[in-house]
Every structure is written in structure tokens, then in C-alpha cells.
Design a protein around this motif. Sequence first.
Motif, mmCIF file in Angstrom:
data_model
loop_
_atom_site.group_PDB
_atom_site.id
_atom_site.type_symbol
_atom_site.label_atom_id
_atom_site.label_comp_id
_atom_site.label_asym_id
_atom_site.label_seq_id
_atom_site.Cartn_x
_atom_site.Cartn_y
_atom_site.Cartn_z
ATOM 1 N N VAL A 178 0.849 -1.196 0.000
ATOM 2 C CA VAL A 178 0.000 0.000 0.000
ATOM 3 C C VAL A 178 0.884 1.246 0.000
ATOM 4 N N PRO A 179 0.313 2.397 -0.337
ATOM 5 C CA PRO A 179 1.055 3.645 -0.155
ATOM 6 C C PRO A 179 1.454 3.814 1.314
ATOM 7 N N GLU A 180 2.613 4.387 1.548
ATOM 8 C CA GLU A 180 3.173 4.475 2.898
ATOM 9 C C GLU A 180 2.211 5.140 3.878
ATOM 10 N N HIS A 181 1.508 6.169 3.442
ATOM 11 C CA HIS A 181 0.666 6.910 4.378
ATOM 12 C C HIS A 181 -0.590 6.122 4.781
ATOM 13 N N MET A 182 -0.812 4.963 4.174
ATOM 14 C CA MET A 182 -1.971 4.141 4.525
ATOM 15 C C MET A 182 -1.611 2.940 5.387
ATOM 16 N N VAL A 183 -0.335 2.824 5.770
ATOM 17 C CA VAL A 183 0.117 1.667 6.549
ATOM 18 C C VAL A 183 -0.661 1.541 7.855
ATOM 19 N N GLY A 184 -0.913 2.650 8.517
ATOM 20 C CA GLY A 184 -1.620 2.616 9.801
ATOM 21 C C GLY A 184 -2.999 1.993 9.677
ATOM 22 N N ASN A 185 -3.716 2.355 8.622
ATOM 23 C CA ASN A 185 -5.051 1.785 8.412
ATOM 24 C C ASN A 185 -4.986 0.280 8.181
ATOM 25 N N VAL A 186 -3.977 -0.140 7.418
ATOM 26 C CA VAL A 186 -3.828 -1.563 7.121
ATOM 27 C C VAL A 186 -3.461 -2.344 8.383
ATOM 28 N N LEU A 187 -2.541 -1.806 9.193
ATOM 29 C CA LEU A 187 -2.146 -2.488 10.429
ATOM 30 C C LEU A 187 -3.333 -2.646 11.373
ATOM 31 N N LEU A 227 -11.277 -14.095 4.282
ATOM 32 C CA LEU A 227 -12.277 -14.345 3.245
ATOM 33 C C LEU A 227 -12.949 -13.016 2.903
ATOM 34 N N GLY A 228 -12.888 -12.640 1.665
ATOM 35 C CA GLY A 228 -13.442 -11.348 1.259
ATOM 36 C C GLY A 228 -12.527 -10.177 1.565
ATOM 37 N N TYR A 229 -11.237 -10.451 1.842
ATOM 38 C CA TYR A 229 -10.316 -9.375 2.224
ATOM 39 C C TYR A 229 -10.076 -8.390 1.077
ATOM 40 N N ALA A 230 -10.181 -8.845 -0.153
ATOM 41 C CA ALA A 230 -9.935 -7.944 -1.286
ATOM 42 C C ALA A 230 -10.874 -6.740 -1.249
ATOM 43 N N ASN A 231 -12.144 -6.984 -0.948
ATOM 44 C CA ASN A 231 -13.098 -5.870 -0.882
ATOM 45 C C ASN A 231 -12.778 -4.945 0.282
ATOM 46 N N SER A 232 -12.397 -5.527 1.417
ATOM 47 C CA SER A 232 -12.071 -4.710 2.583
ATOM 48 C C SER A 232 -10.840 -3.862 2.336
ATOM 49 N N LEU A 233 -9.818 -4.459 1.735
ATOM 50 C CA LEU A 233 -8.583 -3.712 1.453
ATOM 51 C C LEU A 233 -8.861 -2.586 0.462
ATOM 52 N N ARG A 234 -9.698 -2.852 -0.507
ATOM 53 C CA ARG A 234 -10.051 -1.817 -1.474
ATOM 54 C C ARG A 234 -10.727 -0.641 -0.767
ATOM 55 N N SER A 235 -11.575 -0.952 0.217
ATOM 56 C CA SER A 235 -12.270 0.098 0.961
ATOM 57 C C SER A 235 -11.311 0.882 1.845
ATOM 58 N N VAL A 236 -10.404 0.161 2.521
ATOM 59 C CA VAL A 236 -9.471 0.810 3.451
ATOM 60 C C VAL A 236 -8.467 1.692 2.725
ATOM 61 N N THR A 237 -8.060 1.281 1.514
ATOM 62 C CA THR A 237 -6.987 1.998 0.815
ATOM 63 C C THR A 237 -7.477 2.789 -0.391
ATOM 64 N N GLY A 238 -8.777 2.856 -0.577
ATOM 65 C CA GLY A 238 -9.294 3.575 -1.735
ATOM 66 C C GLY A 238 -8.888 2.928 -3.046
ATOM 67 N N GLY A 239 -8.713 1.618 -3.033
ATOM 68 C CA GLY A 239 -8.356 0.887 -4.249
ATOM 69 C C GLY A 239 -6.889 0.888 -4.569
#
Length: 257
Positions: A178-187, A227-239
Motif C-alpha cells: 500500500v502507499p506508505e501513508h496508509m500503513v496505519g489503516n492496514v495495520l 475471506l473477502g479481504y480484497a473488498n475490505s482492502l479496497r475500501s481501506v486503501t481507496g483501491g
Amino acid sequence: IDVAIGAPSVAYRETIISEIETNNGGLLNYDRTVGGARLQAAIHLLLEPNVEKATDEEGSGCFALRDNVVLLHDRVREYLNVDEDMEEDDLVESDDLVKALVEGIKGSLRRGYLGPFPVANVKCHVLDVDAERGVQGLREQPGALRAAAAYAISKMLSSDNGTNCTVLEPRMRVEVTVPEHMVGNVLSDLNNRRGAVGDVIIGDDMEASPDQVKATVTSDVPLVEILGYANSLRSVTGGEGTFSAEYKGHSVCEFKK
């Protein structure tokens, strides 16, 4: 091509965490009348964990799934009058009574005590076998030994209300970019999914703008949680995030019967 459509399922397994022995270390008698025929046999079994780490990583807690193993001890081989040196798999093919014994054990291990999950990573020692009519009676009625073995396994797994049993769930090694500034959301999202975060590697492209610097996060996550993580990651990182996942092993999980 036949295609099955439905919700994905997770391959849970059940196993034991310590040794279990029949009848506090002795023969367990099985005596039932089925269809007018009496089935009687006594058997002494010992179950022990048969585990192997799936990875050398310290503290991973993941185990490789292994097929259950049945071992006939010398006393049993002598009683059944079978070759003392022949491997168990060969004996199953050549001796109907040994086949019935092993089928009874492995058949009962197809479902554990805590849930509808197959039992894995177990080694079963057959320490002793006996019957009122002797081995000849068992050979005339091998179903008696099959039923006794299945009954013994069921009793052992359910002993002490299943406190020696536990459920294993598959875990995945997940790598998220992910872009660096989105690491916190992903963690934060991975932690909510019971993930064990490992490395966080920031890209070193000095010419890239802050929004273009990529970071890679690795984590061990239960399969059921992605399961279904692709949709969640897309939402968290704006795609802007991508991920890959590979099976790492099975680990102990909390499970309520």
C-alpha cells in the motif's frame, strides 16, 4: 465442466494436546448385541500427539497437517498371529482382522469431539487386544474388533469433557502493498482480523513523492479472517492496495463446542 457454487469453507481440524489412554491404562471392553449377534472385544489404546512445525520461524505456532498413524505393538501382533516385521499398511492389505482394527480407529477419527472436524496429527498405539472367544472368534467376526476400536477412540476423545482436544485452523502468510501513508489503516485492520504482524518495509525510492512511496506489510492471519479481504482492502486503501496470501500451516484456535 461441473462447477460448485457456494460459500467458501475453512478446513478446520481437531487434534489432541496430550496423551490419552483407554480405561486409565488398561483394556476397554466392548460388548453389544447387534442384529441378534453379540459383538465382544477388549482393546487397549494410547493416543499421542504427532506434530511437526510447519516453519522454522520462532514463535510462529503453525503446524503441518499429518495423517494419523496406527502402530501395532508386539503383544498385539503376537495375539493376532501376524508378521512381527511387516509394516502396518501392508498388514491392512493382507489381513482382514488388522484391516478391521485399523478401519475402526481411523474411521472414528474422521470426526472429533469438539466439532464436525476430522482429527489429524495423532499417533495411535494398539497396546493390547483380547476377546472371550479368542483370536479365532475375532477372525470369524472382525466387526467386533472394528466396533471396539471405534468405541475406544470415541471414549478417549470425550474423556474429561474433551479437555485434551483442541481445534486447529489454517493460517495464511499475507503480504500487503500500500502507499506508505496508509500503513496505519492496514495495520489496524489486520489486528482486528487476529493477524500477527511481522515486517513493515518502506520503499526507498528517493525520487518518489510521499503519496507514491510504497510499503509492504507481512502478517500471519487466520484464513477465515481474510475471506473477502480484497473488498475490505479496497475500501481501506481507496483501491490503492494489493495483497497476496499463501498457506502457512494450522495453529490452535479458540473454539467453543
